[in-house]
Motif scaffolding. Sequence first.
Motif, short mmCIF file in Angstrom:
data_model
loop_
_atom_site.label_atom_id
_atom_site.label_comp_id
_atom_site.label_asym_id
_atom_site.label_seq_id
_atom_site.Cartn_x
_atom_site.Cartn_y
_atom_site.Cartn_z
N TYR A 343 0.86 -1.19 0.00
CA TYR A 343 0.00 0.00 0.00
C TYR A 343 0.89 1.23 0.00
O TYR A 343 1.74 1.40 0.88
N VAL A 344 0.72 2.09 -1.01
CA VAL A 344 1.49 3.33 -1.13
C VAL A 344 0.53 4.48 -1.42
O VAL A 344 -0.68 4.27 -1.62
N GLU A 345 1.08 5.69 -1.51
CA GLU A 345 0.24 6.87 -1.75
C GLU A 345 -0.47 6.79 -3.09
O GLU A 345 -1.64 7.15 -3.21
N GLY A 346 0.22 6.32 -4.11
CA GLY A 346 -0.39 6.23 -5.43
C GLY A 346 0.57 5.60 -6.42
O GLY A 346 1.70 5.21 -6.08
N TYR A 347 0.15 5.52 -7.69
CA TYR A 347 0.96 4.83 -8.70
C TYR A 347 2.26 5.55 -8.98
O TYR A 347 3.25 4.93 -9.40
N THR A 348 2.32 6.88 -8.73
CA THR A 348 3.58 7.59 -8.96
C THR A 348 4.65 7.11 -8.00
O THR A 348 5.84 7.06 -8.35
N ASP A 349 4.26 6.73 -6.78
CA ASP A 349 5.23 6.18 -5.82
C ASP A 349 5.80 4.87 -6.35
O ASP A 349 7.02 4.62 -6.25
N ILE A 350 4.95 4.02 -6.88
CA ILE A 350 5.40 2.75 -7.43
C ILE A 350 6.39 2.99 -8.57
O ILE A 350 7.44 2.34 -8.66
N ASN A 351 6.08 3.92 -9.45
CA ASN A 351 6.95 4.19 -10.60
C ASN A 351 8.33 4.67 -10.15
O ASN A 351 9.35 4.30 -10.73
N ILE A 352 8.36 5.50 -9.11
CA ILE A 352 9.65 5.99 -8.60
C ILE A 352 10.43 4.86 -7.95
O ILE A 352 11.65 4.72 -8.17
#
Length: 552
Positions: A343-352
């Motif tokens: 669980y992360v803030e959003g997909y941009t976190d995953i991409n980074i």
Amino acid sequence: MIERVTIRRFKRFQDVTFNLPGHIVLAGPNNCGKTTMLQAIAAWDLALTRWKQLHDYQRHRGFYTKAPIARQAFTAVPLRAFDLLWNNRTYSGSIEIEIRHSKGWWVTMELMADSTEQVYVRPKPDADPEMVRQAELKTVFVPPMTGLSTAEPVYQRPKVDQLLGQGKPGDVIRNLLAEAHQSSAWTKIEDSIRRLFNYEILPPDSSGADIIAEYRFQTNGPRLDIANAGSGFQQVLMLLTFLHARPGSTLLLDEPDAHLHVILQDAIYGELRSVAAKTSSQLIISTHSEVIINSVDPRELCMLLNHPRLLDSVVERTRLADSLGILTHTDIMLAQDAPGILYVEGYTDINILIEWAKILGHPAYQTLTTRLFWRPSVWEPRPGAHGVKAEDHYQAIQLVLSGLPGLMLLDGDDNPRVPETPITGQGLQRLRWRRYEIESYLIHPATLERFVEKEVGAGAQSVEAKKDMKAYLGETFTSAFLQDPLRPNPLVDAYLQQRKARTEVLPPILAAAGLHAFPYTRFNEIASVMLPEEIHPEVIEKLDAIQRAFSL
């Protein structure tokens, strides 16, 4: 009553067993196999009935004789070709459907592939001839109500069954009413409709070319065709008619709550249960309705998420009802093969995170790209739905796969009262960025210069853009930070803990270089130009923790 159903190679099921305690409610999200289970029972009944027409109960060379069924006569499931019945459309070998009954008999029916227009059916030879003789099951598959036709001729029973198998109950409801009117069931239907709606259902007239079926709001009121009634009334009328007109049957009800207001959903399940008891019928119900789920004895509730499982308690029943508003079919599929859920803030976190793991050659790269599935810390399972918190989603996913570990990677600004947890590889674990958010770790002078040159292009324009950006950095950050960005710096660390990098720190840095309104959804491109030695040590800590959290 049916006590157990085993299904092999039928539609979505490769090999699955359902234990039935009596009446049972199948609950789960779309495309999890609820309707398939009902259709399998209907197919078993159709296959046995057709085979018994051979009047040959003896085995020949160890096997029973095969009986053919044409596609047009296969009323249990609407099909354009028989290969659609086979799991993954692998049209070879046989489908097996085994039913064990409370009367002591059990028979497995084989559906054997022949052509797209025909199959053969027979009992498996492990059932002795006397058991096959005893086996008898009156099933009625009742799909959700469809729109009523304006005219409905009198049909014979095989045609009624065929139209039901094609999912067209609205084409036969008047025939069912005419059938019920010829028996003692009619007065019971009248009583139920009066009690539930305060309407009067009138005797159908089947003397003409088409059946006339009418109702009225009150005695001596105008007579109205049932086609003009609301869909909820039509749905209830159809269900009650089946129950009363086909006593002693196994009623396979697909979403009987369709078209019904929540108040009526609760009332109709109680009515169905009461009538079934009086008519010695068994109810096997497929539903999404939280109202029906919450009104069922947990021991009669089968959760169909990963595999069929009867519930043990009211607590599990409540969790199941909640999960249907949370989990998607994608969640259920991904949970089967994933080592855990992030669980992360959003997909941009995953991409980074992916860009950093790739640059470092970290094993978390494979985890993040091919193995793990993730969800935002708060997300909408469908447009317009209420936000679902990670904790609630994680509890729901435990119904699918108990013991699946989870990890929440919290921003530094998230609720400080939510503590971090040890990384044990079990349960829902929590980690927190020490800076405000993940984008805070993109602020490295050399990285930003390289990124600006990439965006602006080499040459004088790039030199000028980098010069302006360096001037802004010199005004904003200390010289010690600019010389060694990875060394602990209390002043800068406090600044990056308090400022939102996505909106307050990075945009003005990029604007100084002429990159105005650069979208945060592309900030992973900044991460992609970093060198391994420019990535903050805390990032490596977090990537290591992701691996440990999922025992990788």
